[in-house]
Design a protein around this motif. Structure first.
Motif, PDB file in Angstrom:
ATOM      1  N   ILE A 178       7.457  -1.842  -2.435  1.00  0.00           N
ATOM      2  CA  ILE A 178       7.242  -0.665  -3.280  1.00  0.00           C
ATOM      3  C   ILE A 178       7.418   0.615  -2.474  1.00  0.00           C
ATOM      4  O   ILE A 178       7.709   1.680  -3.004  1.00  0.00           O
ATOM      5  N   PHE A 179       7.298   0.502  -1.133  1.00  0.00           N
ATOM      6  CA  PHE A 179       7.472   1.660  -0.260  1.00  0.00           C
ATOM      7  C   PHE A 179       8.872   1.727   0.340  1.00  0.00           C
ATOM      8  O   PHE A 179       9.140   2.578   1.187  1.00  0.00           O
ATOM      9  N   SER A 180       9.778   0.841  -0.060  1.00  0.00           N
ATOM     10  CA  SER A 180      11.086   0.740   0.598  1.00  0.00           C
ATOM     11  C   SER A 180      11.903   2.021   0.501  1.00  0.00           C
ATOM     12  O   SER A 180      12.670   2.343   1.395  1.00  0.00           O
ATOM     13  N   SER A 181      11.715   2.774  -0.577  1.00  0.00           N
ATOM     14  CA  SER A 181      12.501   3.996  -0.748  1.00  0.00           C
ATOM     15  C   SER A 181      12.094   5.083   0.237  1.00  0.00           C
ATOM     16  O   SER A 181      12.817   6.056   0.442  1.00  0.00           O
ATOM     17  N   ASP A 182      10.925   4.916   0.854  1.00  0.00           N
ATOM     18  CA  ASP A 182      10.444   5.925   1.798  1.00  0.00           C
ATOM     19  C   ASP A 182      10.962   5.702   3.214  1.00  0.00           C
ATOM     20  O   ASP A 182      10.713   6.510   4.109  1.00  0.00           O
ATOM     21  N   GLY A 183      11.663   4.595   3.432  1.00  0.00           N
ATOM     22  CA  GLY A 183      12.258   4.330   4.740  1.00  0.00           C
ATOM     23  C   GLY A 183      11.251   4.116   5.847  1.00  0.00           C
ATOM     24  O   GLY A 183      11.458   4.535   6.983  1.00  0.00           O
ATOM     25  N   ILE A 184      10.133   3.442   5.548  1.00  0.00           N
ATOM     26  CA  ILE A 184       9.098   3.191   6.564  1.00  0.00           C
ATOM     27  C   ILE A 184       8.731   1.712   6.551  1.00  0.00           C
ATOM     28  O   ILE A 184       9.238   0.934   5.746  1.00  0.00           O
ATOM     29  N   ASP A 185       7.830   1.350   7.454  1.00  0.00           N
ATOM     30  CA  ASP A 185       7.334  -0.016   7.505  1.00  0.00           C
ATOM     31  C   ASP A 185       6.361  -0.228   6.346  1.00  0.00           C
ATOM     32  O   ASP A 185       5.209   0.210   6.385  1.00  0.00           O
ATOM     33  N   GLY A 186       6.828  -0.893   5.295  1.00  0.00           N
ATOM     34  CA  GLY A 186       6.027  -1.051   4.086  1.00  0.00           C
ATOM     35  C   GLY A 186       4.786  -1.876   4.298  1.00  0.00           C
ATOM     36  O   GLY A 186       3.725  -1.580   3.743  1.00  0.00           O
ATOM     37  N   LYS A 187       4.865  -2.931   5.105  1.00  0.00           N
ATOM     38  CA  LYS A 187       3.724  -3.810   5.306  1.00  0.00           C
ATOM     39  C   LYS A 187       2.575  -3.072   5.992  1.00  0.00           C
ATOM     40  O   LYS A 187       1.402  -3.210   5.598  1.00  0.00           O
TER      41      LYS A 187
END
Length: 461
Positions: A178-187
């Protein structure tokens, strides 16, 4: 020849005795016939019953009639509420449990029949709706052995691939994407976000909200027009009580209707009238309905207590869950629970007639233009001005004032100094909603005081 003596015992004078015995035999046969009927399926009256519905002994079905009874509830919900129409492309949310397994099977059977009708029709005028399956992997939020997770996902792939044509695309998506669009480590970001929520119930609810946001993301990016959830009567009954306890009474009716159009991709609940007990029974009877051990841990906090409470009620009275849902169904729904009237010629006329008859009337529904940025619950218009007392701005909106009371007390941090850091951990979709909420609050206030404002050409006195 019989004589007229009442004391005669000759062989020819047993006519009265024989008549009495024949009457007894007929009575016994009638009793046995009644018992044999009781030992037959209450629907087909042919096969022996193998299970009971929630009605107990009065609803004993054979295997086929039991499945047809459940499928009938599903089909009626779909048809009367125009949940699935030929031009649609539906995404089935699959968790591996009995409810999602049954809804996947029923949607598949609908599609299979539609495909057969399409192949038999010469003019090919009625398209066949598409079906996709989405599994949200939440293993990063629980401590499970990797081999167990891989085995469960492999089983899910096998279940979907074994369904007869038309083929169905499967999406296995981790919750942190769900955080993939932010370009960060989602986990890592998901872990920080959940650690920032101190309330146990708040953590569980936040995961539920993230899950539906991710389903929306998958559906939107892949062209799906409907999201089908396996929420059954039992699940909805628990939600009715837990939402009431959490102070979500105003928005409760929005969550328990057959159709929910407040999302970008509409969400539908075709198993709303099917109890979990019956769905589990069907899976145990039908060997082809393989389920996967749930990867999610048991609920705790308010959700766990309510689940245990409803289970006790159900044991005392098997129809208690249905009663809870029917009672809550008397609440006035919202305007987004009303399916717009269908004029598409590709939709069967029977579906259009049912939809027109059973759809909610505009004057019989609530209206809300503002939603909580966390859980997307509808908010009262009287709550709009509260956000104007905050210090939020377009760059950093006041999330606390924009949220519903349940999210304020269970999810958001109480310390105002921690709010900015919490806001930075949220998915972009929630932040965008909070900004729109602030803009809506200012617009509503301006509309309310419009007659007292000076126009550009007027001078102050």
């Amino acid at each position: 020849m019989a004589c007229n003596s009442s004391t005669c015992k000759s062989s020819g004078c047993y006519e009265g005795y024989e008549a009495e015995e024949q009457a007894k035999s007929k009575t016994k046969a009638a009793v046995n016939g009644g018992n044999s009927c009781q030992n037959l399926c209450v629907k087909c009256k042919v096969n022996e019953p193998v299970c009971c519905g929630i009605g107990g002994e009065n609803s004993r079905f054979c295997k086929d009639c039991f499945k047809n009874n459940l499928y009938g509830k599903f089909k009626q919900a779909v048809t009367y509420n125009a949940m699935i129409t030929p031009p649609d492309k539906v995404l089935v949310a699959f968790s591996g449990g009995p409810s999602s397994r049954v809804v996947l099977q029923f949607v598949h059977e609908m599609q299979y029949k539609a495909q057969k009708n399409y192949d038999a029709n010469k003019d090919k005028s009625l398209p066949v709706f598409g079906v996709g399956v989405a599994f949200i992997d939440e293993s990063s939020t629980h401590s499970f052995a990797s081999q167990h997770i891989e085995k469960a996902i492999e089983d899910i792939r096998l279940i979907v691939s074994n369904l007869a044509p038309p083929s169905k695309e499967l999406f296995v998506v981790p919750i942190e994407s769900i955080f993939s669009s932010d370009g960060i480590d989602g986990k890592e970001r998901l872990k920080e976000l959940l650690d920032a929520v101190s309330d146990v119930t708040g953590k569980e609810d936040l995961l539920i909200h993230l899950r539906i946001l991710l389903l929306q993301k998958i559906a939107s990016e892949n062209g799906y027009t409907r999201i089908v959830l396996g929420s059954c009567t039992s699940r909805i009954a628990c939600h009715v009580i837990s939402a009431t306890v959490k102070g979500q009474g105003y928005s409760l009716s929005a969550d328990i209707q057959y159709v929910d159009l407040r999302w970008e991709i509409p969400v539908v609940l075709p198993l709303r009238d099917c109890p979990a007990q019956e769905l589990s029974t069907l899976c145990s009877l039908d060997g082809s309905l393989k389920i996967v051990e749930l990867l999610n841990g048991p609920c705790s906090g308010i959700n766990g207590l309510v689940s245990s409470f409803v289970k006790v009620l159900q044991e005392e009275n098997p129809s208690r869950e249905c009663t809870i849902v029917r009672t809550a169904g008397k609440l006035t729904p919202f305007h987004f629970n009303r399916v717009p009237e269908i004029h598409d010629s590709n939709v069967p006329s029977a579906t259009r007639r049912h939809q027109k008859r059973y759809t909610l009337k505009p004057n019989g529904s609530l209206s809300s233009d503002s939603f909580c940025p966390i859980c997307n619950s509808p908010l009262k218009k009287s709550n709009f001005p509260s956000s104007l007392r905050s210090h939020g701005n377009q760059k950093n909106p006041d999330l606390f004032a924009s949220a519903c009371s349940s999210c304020q007390f269970q999810i958001l941090p109480k310390d105002p100094s921690l709010m900015e850091e919490f806001l930075s951990l949220l998915p972009q979709q929630m932040i965008t909603k909070a900004k729109h909420r602030d803009q809506g609050a200012f617009s509503l206030l301006r509309e309310q005081i419009q007659e007292f404002l000076l126009s550009d050409g007027e001078n102050e006195i």
